[in-house]
Write an enzyme that holds these catalytic residues in place. Structure first.
Site, PDB file in Angstrom:
ATOM      1  N   GLY A   1      21.819  18.424   6.589  1.00 41.58           N
ATOM      2  CA  GLY A   1      22.070  18.836   7.972  1.00 41.58           C
ATOM      3  C   GLY A   1      22.564  20.254   8.089  1.00 41.58           C
TER       4      GLY A   1
ATOM      5  N   ALA B   1       3.040 -10.096  14.947  1.00 42.07           N
ATOM      6  CA  ALA B   1       4.168 -10.925  15.395  1.00 42.07           C
ATOM      7  C   ALA B   1       5.277 -10.038  15.945  1.00 42.07           C
TER       8      ALA B   1
ATOM      9  N   ARG C   1      16.663  12.613  28.915  1.00 42.84           N
ATOM     10  CA  ARG C   1      16.148  13.598  29.871  1.00 42.84           C
ATOM     11  C   ARG C   1      14.629  13.605  29.897  1.00 42.84           C
TER      12      ARG C   1
ATOM     13  N   GLU D   1      -0.480 -12.805   6.715  1.00 47.49           N
ATOM     14  CA  GLU D   1      -0.142 -11.594   7.480  1.00 47.49           C
ATOM     15  C   GLU D   1      -1.164 -11.258   8.575  1.00 47.49           C
TER      16      GLU D   1
ATOM     17  N   HIS E   1       0.858  -1.178   0.000  1.00 47.06           N
ATOM     18  CA  HIS E   1       0.000   0.000   0.000  1.00 47.06           C
ATOM     19  C   HIS E   1       0.899   1.234   0.000  1.00 47.06           C
TER      20      HIS E   1
ATOM     21  N   TYR F   1      -4.525 -11.065   8.242  1.00 43.88           N
ATOM     22  CA  TYR F   1      -5.756 -10.398   7.786  1.00 43.88           C
ATOM     23  C   TYR F   1      -6.933 -11.379   7.837  1.00 43.88           C
TER      24      TYR F   1
ATOM     25  N   ARG G   1      -1.870 -15.543  -1.447  1.00 43.86           N
ATOM     26  CA  ARG G   1      -0.775 -15.294  -0.486  1.00 43.86           C
ATOM     27  C   ARG G   1      -1.046 -16.143   0.746  1.00 43.86           C
TER      28      ARG G   1
ATOM     29  N   GLY H   1      -3.371  -3.434  -1.451  1.00 47.91           N
ATOM     30  CA  GLY H   1      -4.645  -4.103  -1.202  1.00 47.91           C
ATOM     31  C   GLY H   1      -5.856  -3.217  -1.457  1.00 47.91           C
TER      32      GLY H   1
ATOM     33  N   GLN I   1      11.737   3.658   6.375  1.00 43.84           N
ATOM     34  CA  GLN I   1      11.520   5.028   6.843  1.00 43.84           C
ATOM     35  C   GLN I   1      10.558   5.845   5.978  1.00 43.84           C
TER      36      GLN I   1
ATOM     37  N   HIS J   1       1.044  -9.427  11.227  1.00 47.39           N
ATOM     38  CA  HIS J   1       1.500  -8.066  11.536  1.00 47.39           C
ATOM     39  C   HIS J   1       1.743  -7.888  13.026  1.00 47.39           C
TER      40      HIS J   1
ATOM     41  N   TRP K   1      10.219  -0.656  17.507  1.00 50.64           N
ATOM     42  CA  TRP K   1      10.050  -1.772  18.447  1.00 50.64           C
ATOM     43  C   TRP K   1      11.171  -2.790  18.292  1.00 50.64           C
TER      44      TRP K   1
HETATM   45  P1  FAD Z   1      26.580  14.400   6.483  1.00 51.88           P
HETATM   46  O1  FAD Z   1      26.263  12.995   6.264  1.00 51.88           O
HETATM   47  O2  FAD Z   1      26.982  14.791   7.846  1.00 51.88           O
HETATM   48  O3  FAD Z   1      27.716  14.804   5.464  1.00 51.88           O
HETATM   49  C1  FAD Z   1      28.393  16.043   5.487  1.00 51.88           C
HETATM   50  C2  FAD Z   1      29.703  15.898   4.740  1.00 51.88           C
HETATM   51  O4  FAD Z   1      30.273  17.184   4.560  1.00 51.88           O
HETATM   52  C3  FAD Z   1      30.752  15.093   5.484  1.00 51.88           C
HETATM   53  O5  FAD Z   1      31.240  14.063   4.651  1.00 51.88           O
HETATM   54  C4  FAD Z   1      31.845  16.100   5.809  1.00 51.88           C
HETATM   55  O6  FAD Z   1      33.138  15.529   5.821  1.00 51.88           O
HETATM   56  C5  FAD Z   1      31.674  17.094   4.683  1.00 51.88           C
HETATM   57  N1  FAD Z   1      32.200  18.445   4.954  1.00 51.88           N
HETATM   58  C6  FAD Z   1      31.933  19.239   6.026  1.00 51.88           C
HETATM   59  N2  FAD Z   1      32.541  20.432   5.868  1.00 51.88           N
HETATM   60  C7  FAD Z   1      33.193  20.398   4.674  1.00 51.88           C
HETATM   61  C8  FAD Z   1      33.979  21.331   3.945  1.00 51.88           C
HETATM   62  N3  FAD Z   1      34.228  22.563   4.388  1.00 51.88           N
HETATM   63  N4  FAD Z   1      34.492  20.949   2.761  1.00 51.88           N
HETATM   64  C9  FAD Z   1      34.264  19.706   2.262  1.00 51.88           C
HETATM   65  N5  FAD Z   1      33.519  18.803   2.917  1.00 51.88           N
HETATM   66  C10 FAD Z   1      32.990  19.137   4.098  1.00 51.88           C
HETATM   67  N6  FAD Z   1      19.638   8.386   8.934  1.00 51.88           N
HETATM   68  C11 FAD Z   1      18.618   7.704   8.508  1.00 51.88           C
HETATM   69  O7  FAD Z   1      17.783   8.243   7.775  1.00 51.88           O
HETATM   70  N7  FAD Z   1      18.432   6.389   8.828  1.00 51.88           N
HETATM   71  C12 FAD Z   1      19.305   5.746   9.606  1.00 51.88           C
HETATM   72  O8  FAD Z   1      19.114   4.562   9.896  1.00 51.88           O
HETATM   73  C13 FAD Z   1      20.426   6.432  10.076  1.00 51.88           C
HETATM   74  N8  FAD Z   1      21.316   5.831  10.854  1.00 51.88           N
HETATM   75  C14 FAD Z   1      22.384   6.539  11.282  1.00 51.88           C
HETATM   76  C15 FAD Z   1      23.306   5.883  12.072  1.00 51.88           C
HETATM   77  C16 FAD Z   1      24.418   6.557  12.523  1.00 51.88           C
HETATM   78  C17 FAD Z   1      25.395   5.839  13.396  1.00 51.88           C
HETATM   79  C18 FAD Z   1      24.627   7.914  12.161  1.00 51.88           C
HETATM   80  C19 FAD Z   1      25.840   8.655  12.626  1.00 51.88           C
HETATM   81  C20 FAD Z   1      23.703   8.571  11.377  1.00 51.88           C
HETATM   82  C21 FAD Z   1      22.581   7.886  10.951  1.00 51.88           C
HETATM   83  N9  FAD Z   1      21.611   8.498  10.173  1.00 51.88           N
HETATM   84  C22 FAD Z   1      20.550   7.793   9.721  1.00 51.88           C
HETATM   85  C23 FAD Z   1      21.648   9.949   9.915  1.00 51.88           C
HETATM   86  C24 FAD Z   1      22.131  10.276   8.508  1.00 51.88           C
HETATM   87  O9  FAD Z   1      23.345   9.637   8.261  1.00 51.88           O
HETATM   88  C25 FAD Z   1      22.249  11.785   8.378  1.00 51.88           C
HETATM   89  O10 FAD Z   1      20.996  12.378   8.582  1.00 51.88           O
HETATM   90  C26 FAD Z   1      22.762  12.175   7.001  1.00 51.88           C
HETATM   91  O11 FAD Z   1      24.029  11.618   6.794  1.00 51.88           O
HETATM   92  C27 FAD Z   1      22.847  13.680   6.844  1.00 51.88           C
HETATM   93  O12 FAD Z   1      23.337  13.949   5.557  1.00 51.88           O
HETATM   94  P2  FAD Z   1      24.115  15.272   5.165  1.00 51.88           P
HETATM   95  O13 FAD Z   1      24.550  15.058   3.781  1.00 51.88           O
HETATM   96  O14 FAD Z   1      23.283  16.446   5.483  1.00 51.88           O
HETATM   97  O15 FAD Z   1      25.366  15.356   6.142  1.00 51.88           O
HETATM   98  P1  NAP Z   2      18.027  12.661  18.080  1.00 49.35           P
HETATM   99  O1  NAP Z   2      17.112  11.648  17.565  1.00 49.35           O
HETATM  100  O2  NAP Z   2      17.640  14.066  18.043  1.00 49.35           O
HETATM  101  O3  NAP Z   2      18.339  12.227  19.589  1.00 49.35           O
HETATM  102  C1  NAP Z   2      19.153  12.971  20.402  1.00 49.35           C
HETATM  103  C2  NAP Z   2      19.027  12.495  21.845  1.00 49.35           C
HETATM  104  O4  NAP Z   2      19.851  13.291  22.660  1.00 49.35           O
HETATM  105  C3  NAP Z   2      17.642  12.567  22.392  1.00 49.35           C
HETATM  106  O5  NAP Z   2      17.396  11.369  23.094  1.00 49.35           O
HETATM  107  C4  NAP Z   2      17.671  13.743  23.335  1.00 49.35           C
HETATM  108  O6  NAP Z   2      16.771  13.337  24.327  1.00 49.35           O
HETATM  109  C5  NAP Z   2      19.142  13.834  23.746  1.00 49.35           C
HETATM  110  N1  NAP Z   2      19.629  15.208  23.926  1.00 49.35           N
HETATM  111  C6  NAP Z   2      19.422  16.284  23.128  1.00 49.35           C
HETATM  112  N2  NAP Z   2      20.074  17.368  23.606  1.00 49.35           N
HETATM  113  C7  NAP Z   2      20.721  16.957  24.723  1.00 49.35           C
HETATM  114  C8  NAP Z   2      21.561  17.620  25.661  1.00 49.35           C
HETATM  115  N3  NAP Z   2      21.864  18.908  25.534  1.00 49.35           N
HETATM  116  N4  NAP Z   2      22.043  16.910  26.690  1.00 49.35           N
HETATM  117  C9  NAP Z   2      21.740  15.617  26.831  1.00 49.35           C
HETATM  118  N5  NAP Z   2      20.948  14.933  25.982  1.00 49.35           N
HETATM  119  C10 NAP Z   2      20.448  15.614  24.934  1.00 49.35           C
HETATM  120  O7  NAP Z   2      19.427  12.566  17.350  1.00 49.35           O
HETATM  121  P2  NAP Z   2      20.397  11.365  17.000  1.00 49.35           P
HETATM  122  O8  NAP Z   2      20.171  10.153  17.799  1.00 49.35           O
HETATM  123  O9  NAP Z   2      21.732  11.986  17.030  1.00 49.35           O
HETATM  124  O10 NAP Z   2      20.033  11.020  15.526  1.00 49.35           O
HETATM  125  C11 NAP Z   2      20.227  11.973  14.497  1.00 49.35           C
HETATM  126  C12 NAP Z   2      19.268  11.720  13.368  1.00 49.35           C
HETATM  127  O11 NAP Z   2      19.665  10.532  12.684  1.00 49.35           O
HETATM  128  C13 NAP Z   2      17.883  11.511  13.903  1.00 49.35           C
HETATM  129  O12 NAP Z   2      17.008  12.479  13.394  1.00 49.35           O
HETATM  130  C14 NAP Z   2      17.499  10.154  13.464  1.00 49.35           C
HETATM  131  O13 NAP Z   2      16.233  10.162  12.823  1.00 49.35           O
HETATM  132  C15 NAP Z   2      18.545   9.732  12.462  1.00 49.35           C
HETATM  133  N6  NAP Z   2      18.820   8.329  12.748  1.00 49.35           N
HETATM  134  C16 NAP Z   2      17.865   7.429  12.407  1.00 49.35           C
HETATM  135  C17 NAP Z   2      18.063   6.121  12.708  1.00 49.35           C
HETATM  136  C18 NAP Z   2      17.048   5.086  12.333  1.00 49.35           C
HETATM  137  O14 NAP Z   2      17.232   3.918  12.643  1.00 49.35           O
HETATM  138  N7  NAP Z   2      15.972   5.416  11.664  1.00 49.35           N
HETATM  139  C19 NAP Z   2      19.213   5.714  13.348  1.00 49.35           C
HETATM  140  C20 NAP Z   2      20.159   6.654  13.674  1.00 49.35           C
HETATM  141  C21 NAP Z   2      19.933   7.970  13.377  1.00 49.35           C
HETATM  142  P3  NAP Z   2      16.471  14.114  25.657  1.00 49.35           P
HETATM  143  O15 NAP Z   2      16.357  15.543  25.245  1.00 49.35           O
HETATM  144  O16 NAP Z   2      15.212  13.510  26.150  1.00 49.35           O
HETATM  145  O17 NAP Z   2      17.624  13.804  26.535  1.00 49.35           O
HETATM  146 FE1  SF4 Z   3      11.447   1.606   1.991  1.00 45.97          FE
HETATM  147 FE2  SF4 Z   3      13.891   2.208   2.893  1.00 45.97          FE
HETATM  148 FE3  SF4 Z   3      13.590   0.323   1.003  1.00 45.97          FE
HETATM  149 FE4  SF4 Z   3      13.161   2.839   0.383  1.00 45.97          FE
HETATM  150  S1  SF4 Z   3      15.122   1.958   1.046  1.00 45.97           S
HETATM  151  S2  SF4 Z   3      11.840   1.128  -0.137  1.00 45.97           S
HETATM  152  S3  SF4 Z   3      12.286   3.649   2.288  1.00 45.97           S
HETATM  153  S4  SF4 Z   3      12.819   0.234   3.075  1.00 45.97           S
END
Ligand code: FAD
Ligand code: NAP
Ligand code: SF4
Length: 671
Positions: A648, A258, A562, A168, A30, A170, A218, A62, A343, A256, A577
């Site tokens: 970012g 499970a 926090r 699933e 869907h 249903y 299915r 569906g 996502q 679903h 989950w």
């Molecule tokens: P970034 O990925 O931070 O890339 C910025 C780049 O800019 C870097 O390579 C840096 O070296 C470069 N840069 C900075 N300044 C300069 C400069 N002056 N000149 C040249 N290069 C420069 N997101 C999800 O959606 N799903 C997930 O499951 C997920 N899991 C994550 C798990 C982990 C452990 C982490 C750390 C992140 C995860 N994220 C996840 C978050 C996701 O990776 C970020 O939201 C995403 O990478 C942001 O993309 P961006 O391009 O804005 O920045």
């Molecule tokens: P986040 O989701 O914003 O979580 C940050 C955590 O830090 C929160 O639990 C927050 O909770 C705490 N926090 C914030 N300010 C703080 C402070 N000043 N002092 C202490 N605690 C503080 O950010 P993230 O975990 O860094 O992830 C970054 C992004 O990557 C997210 O938006 C996420 O969606 C993405 N990501 C996604 C996945 C995925 O599996 N889908 C996995 C990794 C990352 P409290 O304020 O309650 O303490």
């Molecule tokens: Fe869905 Fe992620 Fe696969 Fe795209 S990469 S179809 S969002 S599971």
């Protein structure tokens, strides 16, 4: 000369009256376009792209046979000629693109999120707030007729057949399983009586639609819930379905409700195809296998090893509509691989939004997001090769702009280079492979190890600032000590972390870090996955469940936040989950309503709901979110450069790769 590495995958298959051009089936999913008012043109545009991309057989999301069967109020249904007419906007474009398409008939039963929902018995499901009404005997007969009418209308609408959703958890499944069928009339009691309902539906559909119409059923091969079917019951039902007239059987895994992950990224690839293989000797109709198959090499192996006749993939075709054509023409390294994150697809659907795809923001937006050549090609600099910078630079180059991509580090990928190191997130490697190849194909000039400055960027017509984020530091007495580490350093080198750990921050990264730290290393296999989640690898036990066995964790970890309330509450709708359950299985503790006071030799001093407490830990890992990295912006503007922030660098709050890639692609389409 047949040089393809995928001879099984690309060979034709006869299903009923249809000759399919290959063994790929786009599984039902869907996407939210089903409810369009008037002709379903957006759904048609979405499926046309997949048909053009070479998919062998498409199954729609569906459609309910009546209002009681809706998944939610006013969900798509097909029950009359007027509704059938709307579907011409789906079937015509697919057929024009030489595709084949089935309509899925889905009666949600007690999963219906509305007060009209019905089931075999009035037993509420754990995932809907509505208690179903038990269908009367006449109600059961009427529902069977509604399935038949729906199939007849599907034929009128031009579909090549239907898929009857019997798994699933249903409605049909609710009749089959003793778990949800407590009836004492002819539709309940013994297994023979409980399967009377699906068999009556298949017979009625065959009679209504005739022999030149595919009926795909299915069938749940593994329920993964208590009081589900036994293997003997599954085989028995499969044989009876064949006798009743199905053309092909598709594999369903898990209800679903499970509590076993079946499609998330942490599920090993092709984890469940062995169950389809186990059914194969018992039936002669073709069998389709499914779940976490995302690469042609995996699909080919599954078919070559005789596990099934056809491979179902749903999300991989959302991620890349050209998956088949790329596989068939030696361009598999250009496939934008589904990473199983849910996502933008399932999470969106559960949030009542249109589905899309994290790695492919065009998905389900085909009519609105169109890649056109740039009117005036510009010289564009993209600074930062994270997901935002990669999506923007390749899209700009595809449009004919002259693009230079600057990256400070020695590799492209930004934070994805951290994400790929998390156990269960290995699929992120594929996104990096895809972008590396796409940079080559589109001719982006990549400058690694180059930190861009205003001087470097002089002379460009436009600069896209994709510099990502700075990790947020926390400040309290002792926070500068050597045992207080930032998440990026820990992910790069977990060996510096002690045995007792407190994680500050319970967002996605806090959970990922906990997962990494409790993991004792080594590749997840299906066997270790099955042990952790209690899956019976013989499928013989009722519901396919056995007692889970937790692996000993490598470290004692506690995650703190926090905010008062459930820890990790903001994790993904359909995967949160799993993250919570997975770390809890490894003994990770959760603390909410935490105030951080200081760090000293005794550990991390906190107040939990106001009560002082010392967490006796040797390492503290800070995962407290991020702030935008806009270090360059002022100097670029001062130099008179046109600058647009993406990813970012634009907004770090609640940033994820989905938003970064989507925003970057849209900015690049508009430049
Ligand atoms: P970034 O990925 O931070 O890339 C910025 C780049 O800019 C870097 O390579 C840096 O070296 C470069 N840069 C900075 N300044 C300069 C400069 N002056 N000149 C040249 N290069 C420069 N997101 C999800 O959606 N799903 C997930 O499951 C997920 N899991 C994550 C798990 C982990 C452990 C982490 C750390 C992140 C995860 N994220 C996840 C978050 C996701 O990776 C970020 O939201 C995403 O990478 C942001 O993309 P961006 O391009 O804005 O920045
Ligand atoms: P986040 O989701 O914003 O979580 C940050 C955590 O830090 C929160 O639990 C927050 O909770 C705490 N926090 C914030 N300010 C703080 C402070 N000043 N002092 C202490 N605690 C503080 O950010 P993230 O975990 O860094 O992830 C970054 C992004 O990557 C997210 O938006 C996420 O969606 C993405 N990501 C996604 C996945 C995925 O599996 N889908 C996995 C990794 C990352 P409290 O304020 O309650 O303490
Ligand atoms: Fe869905 Fe992620 Fe696969 Fe795209 S990469 S179809 S969002 S599971």
């Amino acid at each position: 000369m047949n040089a393809t590495p995928y001879p099984h995958l690309l060979s034709p298959l006869q299903v009923g009256h249809l000759t399919l051009k290959n063994r790929t089936l786009m599984g039902s999913m869907h996407v939210g376009l089903e409810e369009q008012v008037g002709p379903l043109t957006n759904l048609g545009a979405y499926f046309r792209r997949r048909a053009e991309g070479g998919v062998g057989l498409i199954v729609t999301g569906g459609f309910a046979p009546n209002a009681e069967g809706w998944v939610k109020p006013l969900a798509g249904r097909l029950s009359n000629r007027w509704e059938a007419y709307k579907h011409r906007a789906v079937t015509d474009p697919v057929h024009e693109a030489d595709g084949r398409i089935l309509l899925q008939i889905l009666h949600a039963g007690r999963y219906g999120y509305h007060p009209l929902c019905v089931s075999a018995s009035d037993i509420k499901s754990p995932i809907s707030m509505f208690r179903p009404r038990a269908l009367s005997d006449a109600g059961v007969e009427r529902t069977i007729r509604d399935f038949a009418t729906c199939a007849q209308m599907a034929k009128v609408a031009g579909y090549d057949g239907v898929e009857i959703m019997g798994s699933e958890g249903y409605l049909i499944h609710q009749f089959v399983a003793a778990r949800t069928n407590h009836r004492t009339d002819r539709w309940g009691g013994t297994f023979e009586q409980r399967i009377r309902f699906p068999l009556a539906i298949v017979r009625a559909v065959r009679e209504a639609a005739g022999s030149d119409f595919v009926i795909l059923y299915r069938l749940s091969l593994l329920d993964l819930v208590e009081n589900g079917s036994t293997w003997d019951e599954v085989v028995h039902l499969a044989k009876e379905l064949e006798k009743a007239g199905v053309s092909m059987i598709n594999t369903g895994i898990g209800w679903h409700e499970a509590r076993v992950p079946t499609i998330a990224t942490s599920v090993p690839r092709a984890a469940f195809t062995w169950v389809t293989a186990k059914l194969r000797p018992h039936v002669s109709v073709p069998l389709v296998t499914s779940n976490r198959i995302n690469e042609p090499v995996t699909a080919e192996r599954v078919l070559a090893e005789g596990h099934a006749d056809m491979v179902s993939m749903a999300r991989p075709f959302l991620a890349d509509p050209d998956w088949v054509n790329k596989s068939a023409t030696g361009r598999e390294d250009e496939i934008d691989t589904c990473i199983g994150c849910n996502q933008a697809c399932l999470d969106h659907v559960f949030e009542n939004k249109h589905a899309s795809c994290l790695v492919n923001p065009y998905a389900c937006h085909e009519a609105e997001m169109v890649l056109t050549p740039a009117a005036t090609p510009k010289k564009v600099a993209v600074v930062g090769a994270g997901p935002a910078g990669l999506a923007a630079s390749t899209t700009l180059a595809e449009r004919g702009h002259h693009v230079t991509l600057f990256e400070a580090s020695d590799e492209v990928g930004g934070q994805f280079n951290l994400a790929k190191r998390i156990p269960g997130k290995e699929e992120f490697h594929e996104t990096l492979r895809y972008f590396r190849r796409k940079l080559e194909v589109t001719g982006v000039d990549v400058k690694l190890n180059t930190r861009a400055t205003a001087d470097t960027l002089a002379g460009f017509d436009h600069v896209l600032l994709a510099t990502g984020v700075h990790a947020r530091r926390v400040r309290f007495p002792g926070s500068e000590r050597a045992n207080v580490l930032m998440y990026a350093d820990v992910i790069r080198d977990p060996s510096q972390v002690g045995k007792r750990v407190a994680v500050i921050g319970a967002g996605g990264i806090g959970f990922d870090v906990a997962e990494l730290l409790v993991h004792s290393g080594g590749q997840e296999t299906f066997e270790s996955f099955a042990k952790t989640w209690g899956i019976d690898t013989t499928a013989e036990s009722r519901g396919g469940l056995v007692e889970p066995v937790d692996a000993p964790p490598a470290r004692d970890v506690v995650i703190c936040q926090r905010t008062r309330g459930r820890v990790g509450a903001r994790l993904g709708k359909t995967t949160g989950w799993i993250h919570r359950a997975s770390v809890q299985k490894a003994g990770v503790g959760f603390l909410d309503d935490v105030a951080y006071d200081r760090v000293d030799d005794a550990g991390l001093h906190v107040r939990v709901s106001g009560q002082p407490r010392v967490l006796d830990v040797d390492t503290i890992v800070v995962c407290a979110g991020q702030e935008p990295n806009r270090d360059l912006e002022e100097s670029l503007k001062a130099a008179g450069l046109a600058v647009t922030r993406i990813g970012g660098a634009d907004e770090a709050s609640e940033l994820d790769a989905k938003r970064a890639i989507n925003q970057a692609t849209r900015v690049a389409l508009a430049l």
